[in-house]
Write a protein that holds these residues in place. Structure first.
Motif, mmCIF file in Angstrom:
data_model
loop_
_atom_site.group_PDB
_atom_site.id
_atom_site.type_symbol
_atom_site.label_atom_id
_atom_site.label_comp_id
_atom_site.label_asym_id
_atom_site.label_seq_id
_atom_site.Cartn_x
_atom_site.Cartn_y
_atom_site.Cartn_z
ATOM 1 N N HIS A 10 0.852 -1.187 0.000
ATOM 2 C CA HIS A 10 0.000 0.000 0.000
ATOM 3 C C HIS A 10 0.892 1.242 0.000
ATOM 4 O O HIS A 10 2.039 1.200 0.467
ATOM 5 C CB HIS A 10 -0.890 0.023 1.243
ATOM 6 N N ASP A 12 2.578 4.625 1.283
ATOM 7 C CA ASP A 12 2.805 5.125 2.634
ATOM 8 C C ASP A 12 2.009 6.415 2.813
ATOM 9 O O ASP A 12 1.395 6.934 1.880
ATOM 10 C CB ASP A 12 4.301 5.339 2.902
ATOM 11 N N THR A 13 2.003 6.930 4.001
ATOM 12 C CA THR A 13 1.191 8.116 4.296
ATOM 13 C C THR A 13 1.907 9.418 3.967
ATOM 14 O O THR A 13 1.326 10.491 4.089
ATOM 15 C CB THR A 13 0.810 8.123 5.786
ATOM 16 N N ARG A 25 7.989 -3.041 -4.260
ATOM 17 C CA ARG A 25 7.910 -3.400 -2.840
ATOM 18 C C ARG A 25 7.168 -4.709 -2.641
ATOM 19 O O ARG A 25 7.561 -5.550 -1.822
ATOM 20 C CB ARG A 25 7.236 -2.276 -2.053
#
Length: 282
Positions: A10, A12-13, A25
């Motif tokens: 997912h 990252d923020t 990744r």
């Protein structure tokens, strides 16, 4: 042919995502879970559709291969690796499984890595409430199984009649100077219901053709189907949905009375792809 390892990635923020970063990744995590180095991969197939800045050249598979560290130096990694993109919308992962079956059966490679990543053209799906898909990547590592009774069965494609239901395209007449960060995704009314009906019909046909007992089968399909990888707050999974559904099925443990899986993906066209799977040691 069995799934040796699986992984999802997912964003990252901290900022926007790229398909190459997410797919890379997922690939590295997948190999780490299998306890293998990148040199163990002979073929990489990338099946993602939506990409930041609507990038289509060069082939993203080559960039994902580099990001994953697969066969980057002919002297350090004398065993060559090959990578290519395979575009078949939401059905891409199962299409790559079919290619993998042929490659492994003929001895063309010992292991095949499938990556699937979708990213909003603007780099962050969370900023576009009208865009239905999550920024998400998944990876499967495939190899020959030791037990003849496990692994993938036949991959079967279906082309039902009726409207496509959904399509994604560049509206060149309206995109203006911001076209690289925009995409138009159009869905017909009743899209989810229509997709579920197509998947249900294909699953029934597949079970009848191959003698599959659906009472013993966990069906992993698109959102709206039985045991689907349901949409999250960021949007629904697209090409990586089979990988996410597979991981969720394993995390949930084996349901009572179920000893096999059936993957079903539905895409524009319309098209549906099904493939049975018996996990090792499940």
């Amino acid at each position: 042919m069995v799934i040796t390892a699986a992984a999802v990635a997912h964003p990252d923020t901290a900022g926007t995502a790229t398909t190459v970063d997410l797919a890379g990744r997922a690939a590295r995590d997948c190999l780490a879970r299998a306890g293998l180095s990148p040199a163990a991969v002979g073929v990489l197939v990338n099946v993602g559709v939506y990409r930041e800045s609507n990038t289509f050249e060069p082939a993203l598979a080559a960039l994902v291969q580099k990001e994953a560290g697969i066969s980057l130096d002919y002297l350090a990694d004398p065993a060559p690796a090959f990578s290519f993109d395979l575009m078949n919308g939401a059905c891409g992962v199962l299409g790559a499984v079919q290619v993998g079956q042929a490659l492994l059966d003929t001895g063309s490679t010992d292991r095949l890595l499938i990556t699937a990543a979708d990213v909003h053209p603007g780099g962050d799906a969370r900023r576009d409430p009208g865009y239905p898909y999550a920024d998400l990547a998944g990876a499967w590592l495939l190899e020959r199984g030791a037990d003849a009774g496990t692994g993938f069965g036949t991959v079967r494609h279906y082309a039902p009649e009726g409207p496509a239901g959904t399509e994604g395209y560049l509206d060149t007449a309206r995109m203006g100077s911001g076209g690289r960060s925009l995409i138009t995704v159009h869905r017909e009314p009743g899209h989810d219901t229509r997709r579920s009906e197509l998947v249900a019909a294909a699953v029934a046909d597949y079970a009848a053709e191959f003698g599959l007992d659906l009472s013993r089968t966990l069906v992993i399909g698109p959102p709206g189907a039985q045991d689907a990888a349901a949409p999250g707050p960021e949007g629904e999974p697209h090409t990586a949905a089979p990988v996410l559904g597979h991981l969720r099925a394993l995390a949930g443990g084996r349901p009572r009375g179920r000893d096999q899986l059936l993957f079903a993906s539905a895409g524009a066209g319309p098209s549906v792809v099904c493939a049975s799977y018996v996990p090792e040691g499940w």
